[in-house]
Design a protein around this motif. Structure first.
Motif, PDB file in Angstrom:
ATOM      1  N   ALA A  88     -14.477  -3.424  -6.410  1.00 40.06           N
ATOM      2  CA  ALA A  88     -13.727  -2.609  -7.365  1.00 40.06           C
ATOM      3  C   ALA A  88     -14.594  -2.235  -8.555  1.00 40.06           C
ATOM      4  O   ALA A  88     -14.542  -1.100  -9.053  1.00 40.06           O
ATOM      5  N   ALA A  89     -15.412  -3.176  -9.042  1.00 41.62           N
ATOM      6  CA  ALA A  89     -16.293  -2.887 -10.173  1.00 41.62           C
ATOM      7  C   ALA A  89     -17.353  -1.862  -9.787  1.00 41.62           C
ATOM      8  O   ALA A  89     -17.738  -1.001 -10.600  1.00 41.62           O
ATOM      9  N   GLN A  90     -17.832  -1.935  -8.554  1.00 40.26           N
ATOM     10  CA  GLN A  90     -18.799  -0.943  -8.092  1.00 40.26           C
ATOM     11  C   GLN A  90     -18.185   0.453  -8.060  1.00 40.26           C
ATOM     12  O   GLN A  90     -18.837   1.442  -8.400  1.00 40.26           O
ATOM     13  N   LYS A  91     -16.919   0.531  -7.663  1.00 38.40           N
ATOM     14  CA  LYS A  91     -16.234   1.826  -7.640  1.00 38.40           C
ATOM     15  C   LYS A  91     -16.084   2.377  -9.052  1.00 38.40           C
ATOM     16  O   LYS A  91     -16.284   3.585  -9.285  1.00 38.40           O
ATOM     17  N   LEU A 112       0.792   1.979 -15.452  1.00 38.88           N
ATOM     18  CA  LEU A 112      -0.666   1.879 -15.588  1.00 38.88           C
ATOM     19  C   LEU A 112      -1.074   0.559 -16.235  1.00 38.88           C
ATOM     20  O   LEU A 112      -2.083  -0.047 -15.856  1.00 38.88           O
ATOM     21  N   ASP A 113      -0.288   0.112 -17.199  1.00 37.69           N
ATOM     22  CA  ASP A 113      -0.564  -1.160 -17.858  1.00 37.69           C
ATOM     23  C   ASP A 113      -0.555  -2.302 -16.846  1.00 37.69           C
ATOM     24  O   ASP A 113      -1.465  -3.136 -16.809  1.00 37.69           O
ATOM     25  N   VAL A 114       0.470  -2.339 -16.000  1.00 41.29           N
ATOM     26  CA  VAL A 114       0.570  -3.396 -14.992  1.00 41.29           C
ATOM     27  C   VAL A 114      -0.547  -3.281 -13.963  1.00 41.29           C
ATOM     28  O   VAL A 114      -1.157  -4.291 -13.568  1.00 41.29           O
ATOM     29  N   LEU A 115      -0.861  -2.067 -13.524  1.00 39.80           N
ATOM     30  CA  LEU A 115      -1.916  -1.889 -12.523  1.00 39.80           C
ATOM     31  C   LEU A 115      -3.277  -2.300 -13.083  1.00 39.80           C
ATOM     32  O   LEU A 115      -4.063  -2.967 -12.398  1.00 39.80           O
ATOM     33  N   CYS A 116      -3.568  -1.920 -14.310  1.00 38.51           N
ATOM     34  CA  CYS A 116      -4.865  -2.287 -14.903  1.00 38.51           C
ATOM     35  C   CYS A 116      -4.964  -3.786 -15.157  1.00 38.51           C
ATOM     36  O   CYS A 116      -6.065  -4.346 -15.173  1.00 38.51           O
ATOM     37  N   SER A 117      -3.820  -4.432 -15.337  1.00 39.72           N
ATOM     38  CA  SER A 117      -3.815  -5.862 -15.616  1.00 39.72           C
ATOM     39  C   SER A 117      -3.940  -6.703 -14.352  1.00 39.72           C
ATOM     40  O   SER A 117      -4.772  -7.611 -14.279  1.00 39.72           O
ATOM     41  N   ASN A 118      -3.125  -6.387 -13.348  1.00 38.29           N
ATOM     42  CA  ASN A 118      -3.030  -7.259 -12.169  1.00 38.29           C
ATOM     43  C   ASN A 118      -3.499  -6.626 -10.866  1.00 38.29           C
ATOM     44  O   ASN A 118      -3.641  -7.328  -9.867  1.00 38.29           O
ATOM     45  N   HIS A 119      -3.704  -5.318 -10.863  1.00 36.58           N
ATOM     46  CA  HIS A 119      -4.106  -4.625  -9.635  1.00 36.58           C
ATOM     47  C   HIS A 119      -5.204  -3.617  -9.969  1.00 36.58           C
ATOM     48  O   HIS A 119      -5.113  -2.434  -9.614  1.00 36.58           O
ATOM     49  N   THR A 120      -6.258  -4.108 -10.616  1.00 42.20           N
ATOM     50  CA  THR A 120      -7.331  -3.222 -11.068  1.00 42.20           C
ATOM     51  C   THR A 120      -7.984  -2.498  -9.902  1.00 42.20           C
ATOM     52  O   THR A 120      -8.409  -1.338 -10.042  1.00 42.20           O
ATOM     53  N   HIS A 121      -8.067  -3.146  -8.748  1.00 41.24           N
ATOM     54  CA  HIS A 121      -8.712  -2.517  -7.593  1.00 41.24           C
ATOM     55  C   HIS A 121      -7.986  -1.253  -7.154  1.00 41.24           C
ATOM     56  O   HIS A 121      -8.587  -0.333  -6.593  1.00 41.24           O
ATOM     57  N   ILE A 175      -6.582   1.000  -9.184  1.00 44.89           N
ATOM     58  CA  ILE A 175      -7.093   2.071 -10.046  1.00 44.89           C
ATOM     59  C   ILE A 175      -8.524   2.429  -9.651  1.00 44.89           C
ATOM     60  O   ILE A 175      -8.892   3.605  -9.570  1.00 44.89           O
ATOM     61  N   ALA A 176      -9.331   1.421  -9.383  1.00 49.50           N
ATOM     62  CA  ALA A 176     -10.742   1.657  -9.076  1.00 49.50           C
ATOM     63  C   ALA A 176     -10.937   2.416  -7.774  1.00 49.50           C
ATOM     64  O   ALA A 176     -11.871   3.217  -7.643  1.00 49.50           O
ATOM     65  N   ASN A 177     -10.079   2.200  -6.795  1.00 47.93           N
ATOM     66  CA  ASN A 177     -10.278   2.767  -5.470  1.00 47.93           C
ATOM     67  C   ASN A 177      -9.831   4.221  -5.340  1.00 47.93           C
ATOM     68  O   ASN A 177      -9.984   4.818  -4.276  1.00 47.93           O
ATOM     69  N   TYR A 178      -9.243   4.792  -6.395  1.00 52.83           N
ATOM     70  CA  TYR A 178      -8.921   6.219  -6.327  1.00 52.83           C
ATOM     71  C   TYR A 178     -10.209   7.033  -6.393  1.00 52.83           C
ATOM     72  O   TYR A 178     -11.261   6.547  -6.832  1.00 52.83           O
ATOM     73  N   ASP A 179     -10.126   8.293  -5.976  1.00 53.11           N
ATOM     74  CA  ASP A 179     -11.305   9.151  -6.086  1.00 53.11           C
ATOM     75  C   ASP A 179     -11.574   9.460  -7.552  1.00 53.11           C
ATOM     76  O   ASP A 179     -10.735   9.226  -8.433  1.00 53.11           O
ATOM     77  N   THR A 180     -12.760   9.994  -7.804  1.00 50.83           N
ATOM     78  CA  THR A 180     -13.176  10.205  -9.187  1.00 50.83           C
ATOM     79  C   THR A 180     -12.264  11.165  -9.951  1.00 50.83           C
ATOM     80  O   THR A 180     -11.930  10.895 -11.116  1.00 50.83           O
ATOM     81  N   PRO A 181     -11.826  12.290  -9.373  1.00 51.62           N
ATOM     82  CA  PRO A 181     -10.899  13.158 -10.132  1.00 51.62           C
ATOM     83  C   PRO A 181      -9.610  12.442 -10.542  1.00 51.62           C
ATOM     84  O   PRO A 181      -9.123  12.632 -11.658  1.00 51.62           O
ATOM     85  N   THR A 182      -9.064  11.619  -9.643  1.00 50.48           N
ATOM     86  CA  THR A 182      -7.845  10.883  -9.982  1.00 50.48           C
ATOM     87  C   THR A 182      -8.124   9.847 -11.058  1.00 50.48           C
ATOM     88  O   THR A 182      -7.351   9.683 -12.010  1.00 50.48           O
ATOM     89  N   LYS A 215       0.833  -1.206   0.000  1.00 55.75           N
ATOM     90  CA  LYS A 215       0.000   0.000   0.000  1.00 55.75           C
ATOM     91  C   LYS A 215       0.870   1.260   0.000  1.00 55.75           C
ATOM     92  O   LYS A 215       0.597   2.205  -0.744  1.00 55.75           O
ATOM     93  N   ASP A 216       1.916   1.275   0.823  1.00 55.96           N
ATOM     94  CA  ASP A 216       2.786   2.446   0.896  1.00 55.96           C
ATOM     95  C   ASP A 216       3.486   2.695  -0.442  1.00 55.96           C
ATOM     96  O   ASP A 216       3.596   3.839  -0.892  1.00 55.96           O
ATOM     97  N   ALA A 217       3.952   1.610  -1.070  1.00 55.18           N
ATOM     98  CA  ALA A 217       4.648   1.757  -2.356  1.00 55.18           C
ATOM     99  C   ALA A 217       3.703   2.295  -3.420  1.00 55.18           C
ATOM    100  O   ALA A 217       4.061   3.198  -4.192  1.00 55.18           O
ATOM    101  N   LEU A 218       2.483   1.753  -3.475  1.00 56.84           N
ATOM    102  CA  LEU A 218       1.514   2.220  -4.469  1.00 56.84           C
ATOM    103  C   LEU A 218       1.105   3.668  -4.221  1.00 56.84           C
ATOM    104  O   LEU A 218       1.021   4.478  -5.150  1.00 56.84           O
TER     105      LEU A 218
END
Length: 573
Positions: free
Chosen positions: A464-467, A397-406, A408-415, A365-368
């Motif tokens: 994550a999908a709900q977010k 972003l490619d790696v996060l969307c592939s293996n850590h989608t949650h 990306i999803a858990n950021y606030d809407t502006p981010t 979490k700290d690294a991300l």
């Protein structure tokens, strides 16, 4: 002799000039090689030892190195030696009967150059390139290990014996030097020789304590830069599980506190932090499956924890730093290395990241968090303007969307909206690597959302999908904008990566087919009236025989339809 050498053809010219008959050509090569190898005892003795600072002398040594490179390419090898007349001439006139003796002469010249040319970057670079190429060759590399000069260099690789290591101008060359030495060292792959090697100079440098304040006052900055460049070179040479394990066991846990302390002590010095971060990026890279630990070993987790500590230490300072007149040198360079470091660690496949959340370890979490803060601190215009920054950003972003989608999803809407806007800009990039990375990222994110929400029916979708659904409800234009961009590029532009760009289009269409219909009508209406009917007919075939799923066969069918539609439309332009 010197005038004859200067007026004669180079070895490359002789070797490839097409002389009538290989024997004649090799005889001429032999005569030229005899002159140069016979010259070596003269140029590095007596009066000539005081002329290393003169440009005329440096040009002569550069010419000698050029001939050595050409001779290595053409005449170093078992089969060549036994059949070539070059060695016949060398034995007749100089007593050099085989390529082992030739290599010994070359290596002695390499050692002399590294000793006496401390501040001549051209000669140091060409000398180290020759040394690296000799070590990389199968025959020459094995022969080098048997030579006394090789043993001498492996046992005396310090500035006391090689002056170029003390010159800041040659700082980058240290990486090549230690990469070559380590490559030779790992041929035999023995723990005892490795330990003896690293204790010469490196051991003392890595053992200066873990107090940043004390390090700053007691150790010169250039020494720290040299240490990290040396370690990076050694790490680059570890291409197997065993020799990487030797390096890992030496550094962890004994020396990592000192390495982190160096990063903290010189946090305001980009040349130190860059050297440290590049070493860590190489150390965390799982090339040739070298980071394959035993199933009971915690080393993968321990390594990522060190990566996380380095990212947090550096990132905390960078995020809080004020703008400067040199944003790339002071901030962006370190940031893109950090992005690349995290991407490398996440994609290395040597860590089960579920362990961190399961046991309450904040390393992941700290690294991300800190890495994304660094990324978001760079304006999108600068991300697109600096190629290395862009490649690292979109690669992560490619790696996060592939293996850590949650994530990306858990950021606030502006981010989330910023990231989608960035991906849209990346799709338009002229850099094929960046546009392909963005296409893959969009495909993974859209595919995740479609499978989780649209394909689950009455089941409750993952959190994550709900977010993602919440973000799209607030910013409904994000996905249609991406789909519009992809259509414009694939249908109307010349793109070398058409296949990559076509993959996310089906996912985006299936998420909301009503939006696709409206988009299709807008695309048709934007063209001249005499072209609209033809374009509409081409697009009508796009979804022919395409089902509402993302199975491989169905995706391939869509890509085939898209390719046909593109060709049909462009054929009547």
């Amino acid at each position: 002799m010197l005038s004859n050498l200067r007026q004669g053809p180079t070895l490359k010219e002789v070797a490839f000039a097409g002389f009538p008959g290989s024997n004649n050509r090799e005889t001429i090569d032999g005569d030229l090689a005899v002159r140069v190898f016979g010259l070596l005892p003269v140029v590095d003795s007596g009066y000539h030892q005081g002329r290393y600072g003169e440009r005329s002398r440096q040009r002569l040594d550069l010419a000698i190195l050029s001939l050595f490179q050409s001779f290595r390419k053409v005449y170093i090898g078992e089969q060549v030696m036994h059949s070539s007349k070059v060695y016949t001439r060398l034995q007749e006139r100089l007593g050099l009967k085989d390529h082992a003796m030739i290599l010994n002469l070359m290596l002695s010249k390499i050692a002399i150059n590294l000793k006496v040319y401390g501040s001549c970057d051209d000669i140091i670079t060409q000398t180290l390139n020759l040394f690296q190429d000799l070590a990389a060759g199968y025959t020459s590399g094995k022969l080098l290990l048997k030579l006394d000069f090789t043993s001498y260099i492996l046992q005396h690789h310090t500035a006391e014996h090689f002056a170029f290591l003390d010159d800041p101008a040659n700082s980058r060359s240290r990486t090549t030097f230690y990469f070559t030495l380590a490559r030779l060292l790992f041929v035999e792959d023995t723990a005892a020789k490795f330990k003896a090697f690293v204790l010469v100079g490196l051991g003392a440098a890595c053992s200066n304590g873990a107090d940043p304040g004390a390090l700053r006052t007691s150790v010169q900055r250039q020494v720290v830069i040299g240490l990290f460049r040396d370690l990076r070179g050694i790490t680059m040479a570890t291409n197997s599980r065993r020799n990487y394990g030797l390096l890992f066991d030496w550094l962890y846990p004994a020396h990592f506190p000192t390495l982190r302390a160096c990063l903290e002590a010189w946090a305001d010095s980009p040349d130190v932090t860059t050297a440290m971060l590049k070493f860590m990026a190489e150390f965390a890279l799982n090339k040739t499956q070298r980071l394959t630990f035993d199933s009971s070993s915690p080393n993968g987790i321990l390594l990522f924890r060190e990566v996380s500590k380095v990212l947090v230490s550096y990132g905390t300072r960078v995020v809080a730093s004020a703008p400067t007149s040199d944003p790339y040198g002071q901030r962006y360079k370190g940031i893109w290395i950090c992005l690349d470091l995290l991407k490398t660690a996440l994609a290395g496949n040597y860590v089960n990241f579920g362990v961190f959340e399961l046991y309450g370890d904040p390393a992941l979490k700290d690294a991300l968090d800190i890495t994304m803060k660094m990324a978001l601190s760079v304006p999108l215009a600068d991300i697109m303007a600096y190629r290395k920054v862009g490649k690292a950003f979109f690669g992560l972003l490619d790696v996060l969307c592939s293996n850590h989608t949650h994530v990306i999803a858990n950021y606030d809407t502006p981010t989330f909206a910023f990231l989608m806007t960035a991906l849209d800009g990346g799709l338009k990039s002229l850099d094929v690597v960046i546009s392909s990375q963005c296409a893959t990222a969009v495909d993974n994110l859209a595919g995740f959302y479609f499978k989780a929400v649209q394909a689950n029916g009455s089941e409750t979708p993952p959190a994550a999908a709900q977010k993602v659904a919440e973000h799209l409800q607030q910013r409904p234009e994000l996905l249609p904008t991406l789909l519009t961009t992809l259509f414009e590029i694939v249908l109307f532009e010349d793109c070398p990566n058409q296949w990559s760009l076509s993959r996310p289009m089906l996912s985006l269409i299936l998420i909301n087919e009503q939006i696709y219909t409206a988009l299709r009508d807008r695309i048709v209406a934007a063209h001249p009236r005499d072209r609209q009917a033809h374009l509409s007919a081409c697009l009508d075939k796009l979804m022919a025989d395409v089902q509402r799923n993302l199975e491989s066969k169905n995706r391939d069918k869509f890509t085939q339809n898209l390719t046909n539609a593109r060709h049909e439309f462009r054929s009547k332009r």
